[in-house]
Design a protein around this motif. Structure first.
Motif, short mmCIF file in Angstrom:
data_model
loop_
_atom_site.label_atom_id
_atom_site.label_comp_id
_atom_site.label_asym_id
_atom_site.label_seq_id
_atom_site.Cartn_x
_atom_site.Cartn_y
_atom_site.Cartn_z
N ALA A 45 0.84 -1.20 0.00
CA ALA A 45 0.00 0.00 0.00
C ALA A 45 0.88 1.25 0.00
CB ALA A 45 -0.90 0.00 1.24
N GLY A 46 1.80 1.29 0.94
CA GLY A 46 2.66 2.46 1.04
C GLY A 46 3.53 2.61 -0.19
N LEU A 47 4.03 1.49 -0.67
CA LEU A 47 4.92 1.52 -1.83
C LEU A 47 4.21 2.07 -3.06
CD1 LEU A 47 7.54 0.74 -3.23
CD2 LEU A 47 6.70 -1.61 -3.41
N THR A 48 2.97 1.65 -3.24
CA THR A 48 2.21 2.11 -4.41
C THR A 48 1.98 3.62 -4.33
OG1 THR A 48 1.12 -0.04 -4.46
CG2 THR A 48 0.13 1.71 -5.77
N ALA A 49 1.62 4.08 -3.15
CA ALA A 49 1.39 5.52 -2.97
C ALA A 49 2.68 6.30 -3.24
CB ALA A 49 0.88 5.79 -1.56
N TYR A 50 3.76 5.81 -2.67
CA TYR A 50 5.05 6.49 -2.83
C TYR A 50 5.47 6.52 -4.29
CZ TYR A 50 10.00 7.55 -2.29
OH TYR A 50 11.23 8.13 -2.40
N HIS A 51 5.33 5.39 -4.96
CA HIS A 51 5.73 5.24 -6.36
C HIS A 51 4.97 6.25 -7.24
CE1 HIS A 51 6.95 3.08 -9.97
NE2 HIS A 51 5.71 2.75 -10.28
N ALA A 52 3.68 6.39 -7.01
CA ALA A 52 2.89 7.33 -7.82
C ALA A 52 3.32 8.77 -7.53
CB ALA A 52 1.41 7.15 -7.53
N VAL A 53 3.53 9.07 -6.26
CA VAL A 53 3.95 10.43 -5.90
C VAL A 53 5.29 10.75 -6.54
CG1 VAL A 53 4.75 11.87 -3.99
CG2 VAL A 53 2.61 10.58 -3.77
N LYS A 54 6.18 9.78 -6.54
CA LYS A 54 7.51 10.01 -7.11
C LYS A 54 7.41 10.35 -8.59
CE LYS A 54 12.13 8.22 -6.81
NZ LYS A 54 12.98 7.03 -6.69
N LYS A 55 6.52 9.67 -9.30
CA LYS A 55 6.34 10.01 -10.72
C LYS A 55 5.84 11.43 -10.90
CE LYS A 55 4.78 5.42 -12.29
NZ LYS A 55 3.62 4.75 -12.93
N ALA A 56 5.08 11.92 -9.92
CA ALA A 56 4.46 13.24 -10.06
C ALA A 56 5.39 14.39 -9.70
CB ALA A 56 3.19 13.31 -9.20
N ILE A 57 6.56 14.10 -9.13
CA ILE A 57 7.44 15.18 -8.66
C ILE A 57 7.66 16.29 -9.70
CG2 ILE A 57 9.82 15.73 -7.96
CD1 ILE A 57 9.88 13.10 -6.40
N PRO A 58 8.00 15.94 -10.95
CA PRO A 58 8.28 17.03 -11.90
C PRO A 58 7.12 17.99 -12.14
CG PRO A 58 9.06 14.92 -12.76
CD PRO A 58 8.23 14.62 -11.56
N LEU A 59 5.90 17.53 -11.91
CA LEU A 59 4.74 18.41 -12.09
C LEU A 59 4.52 19.34 -10.91
CD1 LEU A 59 1.95 15.98 -13.39
CD2 LEU A 59 3.53 17.38 -14.72
N LEU A 60 5.08 19.00 -9.75
CA LEU A 60 4.60 19.60 -8.51
C LEU A 60 5.60 20.59 -7.92
CD1 LEU A 60 2.77 16.48 -7.04
CD2 LEU A 60 1.79 18.49 -8.18
N TYR A 61 5.84 21.65 -8.65
CA TYR A 61 6.72 22.73 -8.18
C TYR A 61 5.93 23.67 -7.26
CZ TYR A 61 4.38 24.61 -12.28
OH TYR A 61 3.44 24.98 -13.18
N PRO A 62 6.62 24.59 -6.60
CA PRO A 62 5.92 25.49 -5.67
C PRO A 62 4.74 26.21 -6.32
CG PRO A 62 8.28 25.70 -5.38
CD PRO A 62 8.08 24.83 -6.59
#
Lengths: 342, 342, 342, 342
Positions: free
Chosen positions: C151-168
């Motif tokens: 569960a945690g891994l899946t959430a983390y994995h998706a968030v990691k993919k989203a990093i480039p979109l999520l600037y300040p």
């Protein structure tokens, strides 16, 4: 108006009366200066380090970190109105070359850099371009953010490039982390990444500021700094060095702190980046230059400032006290960033 | 078996009889050598350039570019069978450290590099690890591809990093493009990117090979090469320099050929990469080290080879003629790549 | 040993006595279970949703979120020793296919997924592979981290993919943010990005947990949620939706919350992702599937857990009470994550 | 001037006399049309598919793929002069919003899309903005490149996103590869990547054009296309599907052709992209929308055209024959791209 102008390399600039700038092109914007940051680059300019590169004609007005209020603008400017509070991106850009069209404002084929190769902001008014002004909320005081326009922007820009390297458990070393740029670098690292931040500085006072800014580890540069950094990382060294010093032993130290496949971000300058090619290939390390940042970078940094996640340490001087400020900076007495208010 | 072994730095190695390697660990693989590439690094090893870095104990067997057939293997090896044709990735890797788990085989925390810090492939048999062998089609002759294992891999790996910079209309400069690595670099650039490829070399013969490999422009390094490259790019310089020389004036030349925001890929070594920090920041240029490549890179390169998009120029020597081959390489008489066949 | 085994789709599994697993291959590892997470997927498996995909032969043991201590291992395993505390990556992987060599463990060509298509961890012992075990510090209690394995891994994995979109200044919406996966997603977003995190859930209790986990905004899914999210973003919608629900109206809602060029990360399932192609192209939006994560992702997440930046809400049940736990989950009475302890 | 204008949805447009466009703003540019491409989107507009999205007020002039010569311009335009040959990026953009500043012209917060929501280029003159015109060499004929302005740009933009997936040995499937967009997609794939290109189309004639454009494999869509594609890939399916059809069975087929972790690029529209969330997560596949492309994309594509690496198949019609051209397109009789010349 009053302006601090450089008349000869090797001699301090002079505060004198000059004509106010005028709107001549359709995209011109004149900003009434609310605050202008003093940068080590100003001292380097006076020393003549930028003479060849900038090809600027003396005398000219220094000051490349500017914020204030829109005072006048050309007929084609539509995204701001007179009276808006703005921070000024350091470059005047064309908007039509490949670099501008990619967002890489700092590489505009036809760019001008007020304070470096054109009249800057150590004055009552600054002439810039429509593409340089970032609109701020009306409550923000220009003097509180001016130094983010270049020093902060450069630190932020380098940190942003490093994001992919800095996943949980990694280490970023900030060399010169307690200075005017360095303390923005630390705060940007904490805001944008989950890396452990190690700050190296030769001043205990600077390390205290670093801690206040969120450094996870501080290391005094007393000769054992490379060994200490390696120890903190558990042996191999760090994934990223962000070097705000760029001269003296700092460069060799920084290279020594890198782990295999690590990257060295060059911001401070004065010295020479030098590494035997065999070291670069056997360790597969990288050196990355950094020049201010994009307009969008500046806009993002202003968001972090509005969220209080990046705070500038500043000391305000009246423009007429520019010599005192330069003496303080040169003498290591200026912690944080000096700001001129006209 | 027969093996070419280095007994002392500064002196040529000796062909002598040694014991055959034996399977001792569950993941060991012994490869019967079908071809082993001779690399300039072998000469550098003999000169002692790698003495400190490799810490290898003399005598040992040279040869880090190997291909052949699986001869024997440990009990935990399942993805190849005896008799399979294989090319050998240069590193024996653990498969469990962070770097291996990321695919960055060349940075394995527990890696060994046969031919550099362990017995290599200038011999009848080579002992490597299960994770190093790339299975090839049965029709491929090991001697035809052996030099892709390191020289080709390094060139391919660097080119792959440069892909995002090299969109249509850009220029990539290959310094030393007519040599053993360089001609693979040119072919990789043509296969992976749409950039214009400019090859700089000091030998007319090398430039002819470069043209055959697909170079769009060739420039003789006769003193005017920086100006010529700038002219070909229409003024600003190139987006990427891929330097297979890495010594002498090549480095300063290469830096001079870069445009703003350009990147310099270091492959050749011998000299020192040196740039004033002020140049790195005012131009925002980058230096990127390159160390062989990943296992997947090697696998991709073998696909290009099978598709005839990357072809090696080779000259085959019997292993016993190793001295002749080294003389030819040292004397500039070896175009393409020398291959030993036991 | 005791194990909770599924004998027929549509009926609850049974706690029964089965033979202990045995080491049969050189890379086998047997883990003594210290904690095994209960996941909504276990209910979906019982319902038969995975029947076609997994092709598993009944009866078999459920449980795909496992942590414990190394109990036994095959002769080729070297990176752990008996007694080590470990969390278990959900897949047993080969280590030799292209996907494994890229670090994409979840796409191994020869992978097995204990608890899905092989015997899982609702038991005293679990048989897995050497490549699946992540070594933890000796003080960590397996029951406290087990649910991070999937569960945690899946959430983390998706968030990691989203990093480039999520600037300040950007906004990430977490749909179903108060559930077992969602609250890890929120904490991962706060640890890895500087985005504003908006959590949407239909339960007030879940929103309270979301706030505790760091949500910047919470929105009750009462019919006005799309409008509220748009309002919070100042109009255009959010850059990223991370959907932990994946059924019912959540999908259409999520699409409605996206701004132009936004990306929708699919984690929850049950429903159908459906969008008119004209909407996808006129807005240029994206849908990204997410399947657990890499071994390195899991290792990074364990670092965040050790740093207390990601904390699991759990409720411990003895393995014999598995029916109660399933009832609680099914009935919406289980906040956070249910953990079985044998 | 003469213009082809839509007066009512569901009925063909009318050729009529309207006033010439006039310069009203400082950044306006008026282009004398040399060629204007006919696109399936024009038929969709007539059918009313874009009515809600565009909110355009009828009557208006169709035509969103335009090239010609600069005829007049506002006082703030400096990077072109009257008489320059230009191709017209489909959007009029502000240059000041975040999207424009990132180079993502197609998401401009204040953009207009002539031919979709403003008067287009099926006329003698087109009014656009300074930021839309790409200067071409004087020898280029506008009619030869006009269709690259939107159809070609969209294909190129999607292919560019796919580059990181398409290393040597991978497979890209082009659905509808023989149509007006598809044949640009094939050529872009061959120019930018080393992937094997598989083209699927239901017309034998289209497949012949595909082969001419460089397709490595062609597959007739006769019911066995999914199986054939899988067979060509050796079993697992392809890394990327680029779908120029986007309706009917093409979507389900395309999803079926993807391998694990593959990505589906949506270009054609008409149907609905629909996938059970469980399929998206168990395979970890992605759907990516595509909307025209950036100004820099268009500039790069014009480089490929100048290098003859991308060639348009066209059929020229006088503007007055617009009905014939629309009939040909609708009836499947128009291979390549229809171009209007005023």
């Amino acid at each position: 108006m009053k302006a601090v102008r450089l008349h000869a390399y090797g001699r301090r600039p002079i505060l004198e009366e000059v004509a106010d700038p005028k709107i001549t092109g359709p995209h011109d914007v004149i900003v009434r200066i609310g605050g202008a940051g003093l940068c080590r680059t100003d001292l380097h300019i006076i020393e003549g380090q930028w003479k060849e590169k900038s090809q600027v004609r003396l005398p000219y007005t220094l000051g490349h970190e500017n914020a204030g209020w829109v005072h006048a603008m050309g007929p084609a400017v539509e995204h701001v109105v007179v009276g808006d509070t703005v921070i000024v991106h350091p470059l005047i850009t064309c908007g039509f070359c490949r670099h501008c069209r990619s967002g890489d404002d700092m590489h505009c084929n036809h760019g001008a850099f007020p304070g470096i190769d054109a009249d800057g902001g150590f004055a009552e008014f600054l002439k810039t371009g429509a593409r340089a002004v970032v609109k701020l909320g009306p409550k923000i005081q220009p003097r509180d953010v001016a130094a983010l326009a270049d020093a902060g922007l450069t630190a932020y820009h380098a940190v942003k490039k490093a994001i992919p390297l800095l996943y949980p458990g990694t280490h970023a070393v900030v060399i010169g982390g307690g200075g005017g740029l360095g303390h923005i670098g630390i705060q940007s690292l904490k805001a944008l990444t989950s890396a452990n931040v190690i700050v190296v500085d030769k001043s205990e006072g600077a390390l205290q500021l670093a801690k206040k800014c969120g450094a996870d580890h501080t290391v005094l540069a007393n000769g054992s700094q490379v060994a200490k950094v390696k120890e903190i990382t558990g042996g191999p060294g760090c994934e990223a060095v962000i070097d705000f010093v760029g001269e003296g032993g700092a460069i060799a130290d920084g290279i020594g702190m890198l782990r295999r496949a690590g990257t060295y971000y060059v911001i401070g300058y004065g010295g020479t980046i030098a590494a035997p090619a065999i070291d670069m290939i056997s360790q597969e390390i990288n050196f990355v230059g950094n020049l201010v940042g994009t307009y969008n970078d500046l806009s993002e940094l202003m968001t972090l400032a509005a969220q209080q996640r990046v705070k500038l340490e500043t000391r305000v001087y009246p423009l007429s006290a520019f010599n005192d400020a330069m003496n303080d900076l040169d003498g290591g007495k200026l912690h944080g960033r000096g700001i001129f208010v006209p």
